[in-house]
Design an enzyme around this catalytic site. Structure first.
Site, PDB file in Angstrom:
ATOM      1  N   HIS A   1      -6.226  -9.966   2.879  1.00 24.12           N
ATOM      2  CA  HIS A   1      -5.254 -11.050   3.038  1.00 24.12           C
ATOM      3  C   HIS A   1      -5.910 -12.415   2.832  1.00 24.12           C
ATOM      4  CE1 HIS A   1      -2.060  -8.416   4.177  1.00 24.12           C
ATOM      5  NE2 HIS A   1      -2.630  -8.007   5.295  1.00 24.12           N
TER       6      HIS A   1
ATOM      7  N   GLU B   1      -7.909  -6.945   6.580  1.00 28.03           N
ATOM      8  CA  GLU B   1      -7.637  -8.353   6.879  1.00 28.03           C
ATOM      9  C   GLU B   1      -8.311  -9.278   5.859  1.00 28.03           C
ATOM     10  OE1 GLU B   1      -5.337  -9.065   8.902  1.00 28.03           O
ATOM     11  OE2 GLU B   1      -5.212  -6.945   9.436  1.00 28.03           O
TER      12      GLU B   1
ATOM     13  N   GLU C   1       1.221  -5.251   2.561  1.00 32.26           N
ATOM     14  CA  GLU C   1       0.448  -4.352   3.418  1.00 32.26           C
ATOM     15  C   GLU C   1      -0.067  -3.152   2.623  1.00 32.26           C
ATOM     16  OE1 GLU C   1      -0.504  -4.970   6.576  1.00 32.26           O
ATOM     17  OE2 GLU C   1       0.378  -6.912   6.119  1.00 32.26           O
TER      18      GLU C   1
END
Length: 641
Positions: A171, A168, A246
């Site tokens: 990102h 995460e 991803e």
């Protein structure tokens, strides 16, 4: 693909999103116009009247889609990442929590935040979600939030949780969050047509019973159909935008955490547990492209994530997909428990504090620029060591809303008795005697803290500061400015602390940097480049000739052939305030060159001092080029070896 290339790719993805949105709007308008033409028999009317009718219909559709998308994006932007988490039932994790599961989560997040040179994000748990999932949301790193499901907390051990959180953070670092928020807003306008179509259909049926409103029913059906086609188009757009990102986030997570077993283990638990990564929330579809794993079971065409088995095999080439069947059978009888696994694996013991020794920067400055946005195994281990070295009692005060302000202010109290007394008087006049006394006490307690731990402690304190009322934050920032200038001189640490806090709190409150940038080049920004190189060179050594040599070496890399004088500003780091708008406007490749020049200056004498490390990382942070911590910095009085 390095950080600067990924940033460029995110901008390209944003541009593709705009074009896809524009294409979808054009197609929607065309279909609505055809429906209006047929439903109202415009072919029988004069051309000017028909054209005007179609123009009105087109304008209504465009305005409806545009306004819906704009409002949705604006609301998400104003609410920050926490608004997205709360919309799915997320509950904020207190900064000073003592719950073992939540404390473990916060420790992991703080370690990765320091390793990646990012502000510690808000933390949320989705308590009613048994599946293993997580997401990061926000408009800027300063207002970012990371949310994890209860299933992730319960089922993952610490290594696996690290892998998910590192995914995460990738990102956040790479700028995917803003793209994801824009995607939610863009799709809201298209999907909103389905709602409008249902409303029109209900009104059209009433009109038909009373007054023959068949044409309105036809248009309503067309809008309804288009709206649901928009839902399908939105899923295709999300799948196209998110799948490759991803893979990149998985690769970055492995780099963060030093090993593949943690991330692969989390993915295996998703595949081996009945709940998988599914979310129960009705709003799961809105954030499906932001999740760690698929929030809904979708066909391959609409999947926002690569196939689970493929993701595991890239991390563990020896993985056999049949292993998931065995795990399903094993865990159906006794599901895994993350905290129990931690105890069995020895992941709960506190490691001894590390000893920081002198070190050198990589021989090639390009190697430093390559670490921007790319924390290595050493960065993560070093960040964990920094946190372990900060006494538990100090960390507890920095995390507590009632004591965090005196801790931050105490860091700025001078070791000189006369200056410290002056600072106490200034603070008492501004914030009251109670605050001044508390800051004085904290300053005395923090006087023995290793200088290399001061900025990490500030990063730990940031979450407890973030949600204080704006007027309190403005008063705090004013007090910080006054304390840093109490003796008429602003040191490197004082400047770094105050500037980073100003930037991070401003971005948390306003979702934008505190300055306006415009595109520029290194050549056009030569005076700003010379200033930042001169300040860094002067911070690294007390020898003027050595400082000038470092400055010349950095200038030759940033601006080859430029003949600029070495003029360290008499006001020290404060002279950097005017340079940020210009330097933050550099394109990615030129920012990379500037970081190489900064590394050339910092590493010129072979030793990285605490002042150089703090200033180098602060400059990079303010240019939105997160530089991981540089392990092995020496104390502030070590100038050479």
């Amino acid at each position: 693909m390095n950080f600067f290339e990924r940033q460029h790719e995110v901008r390209r993805a944003s541009a593709r999103l705009v074009w896809l949105f524009a294409l979808a709007v054009v197609l929607i308008v065309a279909v609505v116009d055809v429906a209006v033409w047929l439903a109202f028999g415009l072919s029988r009317l004069p051309f000017s009247v028909a054209a005007q009718s179609l123009a009105i219909a087109s304008a209504i559709v465009v305005v409806l889609i545009g306004v819906t998308s704009w409002i949705r994006t604006l609301l998400l932007r104003r609410g920050g990442g926490g608004k997205v988490a709360a919309s799915l039932g997320g509950v904020a994790v207190p900064e000073n929590t003592t719950d073992p599961n939540l404390r473990r989560l916060r420790n992991v997040v703080e370690e990765i935040a320091i390793a990646s040179a990012m502000p510690v994000p808000e933390l949320y748990v989705l308590p009613h979600e048994p599946g293993i999932n997580a997401f990061a949301a926000g408009w800027t790193p300063g207002d970012a939030a990371v949310a994890v499901t209860q299933g992730a907390l319960d089922r993952l051990n610490r290594d696996e949780l690290q892998g998910v959180i590192a995914h995460e953070f990738s990102h956040i670092v790479n700028g995917d969050m803003r793209l994801n928020i824009r995607l939610i807003g863009v799709l809201a306008g298209i999907v909103g047509l389905a709602v409008v179509g249902r409303m029109m259909l209900g009104g059209g049926r009433g009109a038909r019973r009373n007054n023959g409103g068949a044409p309105l029913v036809v248009v309503a059906l067309a809008v309804l159909v288009i709206g649901y086609l928009g839902v399908l188009a939105g899923r295709l757009i999300k799948a196209a935008v998110s799948r490759q990102r991803e893979y990149l986030a998985d690769a970055s997570a492995v780099q963060f955490t030093r090993q593949t077993a943690g991330l692969a283990g989390a993915l295996k638990k998703i595949g081996g547990l009945q709940a998988g990564s599914s979310l129960r929330s009705a709003k799961a579809e809105d954030v499906s492209h932001m999740l760690f794993g698929e929030g809904r079971r979708l066909s391959a065409m609409f999947a926002t994530h690569p196939p689970l088995a493929r993701r595991i095999q890239l991390l563990d080439p020896a993985f056999d997909p049949a292993e998931l069947d065995r795990l399903r059978t094993q865990w159906a009888a006794e599901p895994p428990a993350g905290l129990r696994e931690d105890e069995a694996l020895g992941l709960t013991s506190r490691q001894p504090a590390q000893i920081r020794q002198a070190t050198t920067l990589p021989a090639h400055p390009g190697a430093v620029a390559a670490t921007v946005g790319e924390p290595s195994a050493g960065s993560f281990a070093h960040a964990g060591g920094l946190l372990r070295d900060i006494p538990d009692a100090v960390q507890a005060k920095a995390r507590h809303p009632g004591t965090v302000v005196p801790v931050v202010l105490g860091l700025l109290f001078s070791p000189r008795a006369d200056v410290r007394a002056h600072q106490h008087r200034l603070l008492a006049a501004r914030g009251g005697q109670t605050l001044a006394d508390a800051a004085w006490q904290e300053g005395a307690a923090l006087a023995q803290l290793d200088p290399a731990l001061r900025l990490p402690l500030t990063e730990v304190a940031f979450p407890a500061l973030r949600h204080r009322p704006p007027q309190e934050l403005q008063a705090l920032l004013a007090a910080i400015t006054e304390l840093t200038r109490a003796d008429g001189h602003v040191g490197v640490f004082e400047y770094c602390l105050s500037t980073l806090l100003h930037r991070d709190l401003f971005e948390a409150m306003h979702r934008r940097p505190p300055w306006t940038t415009s595109r520029t080049t290194l050549r056009r920004s030569a005076p700003a480049v010379a200033t930042v190189l001169a300040v860094l060179a002067a911070a690294g050594t007390a020898d003027p000739r050595a400082a000038e040599a470092a400055f010349r070496a950095g200038l030759a890399r940033a601006l080859p052939g430029a003949a600029l004088p070495f003029q360290p500003p008499p006001q020290g780091p404060v002279a950097l305030d005017p340079v940020w708008p210009a330097l933050d406007g550099l394109a990615g490749p030129e920012k990379a060159v500037l970081v190489e020049a900064l590394a050339t200056v910092a590493g010129h004498n072979g030793v990285l001092t605490v002042e150089e490390s703090e200033l180098l990382r602060t400059v990079c942070a303010l240019l939105h080029c997160p530089l991981p911590p540089l392990a092995g910095t020496v104390s502030s009085d070590a100038r050479s070896v």
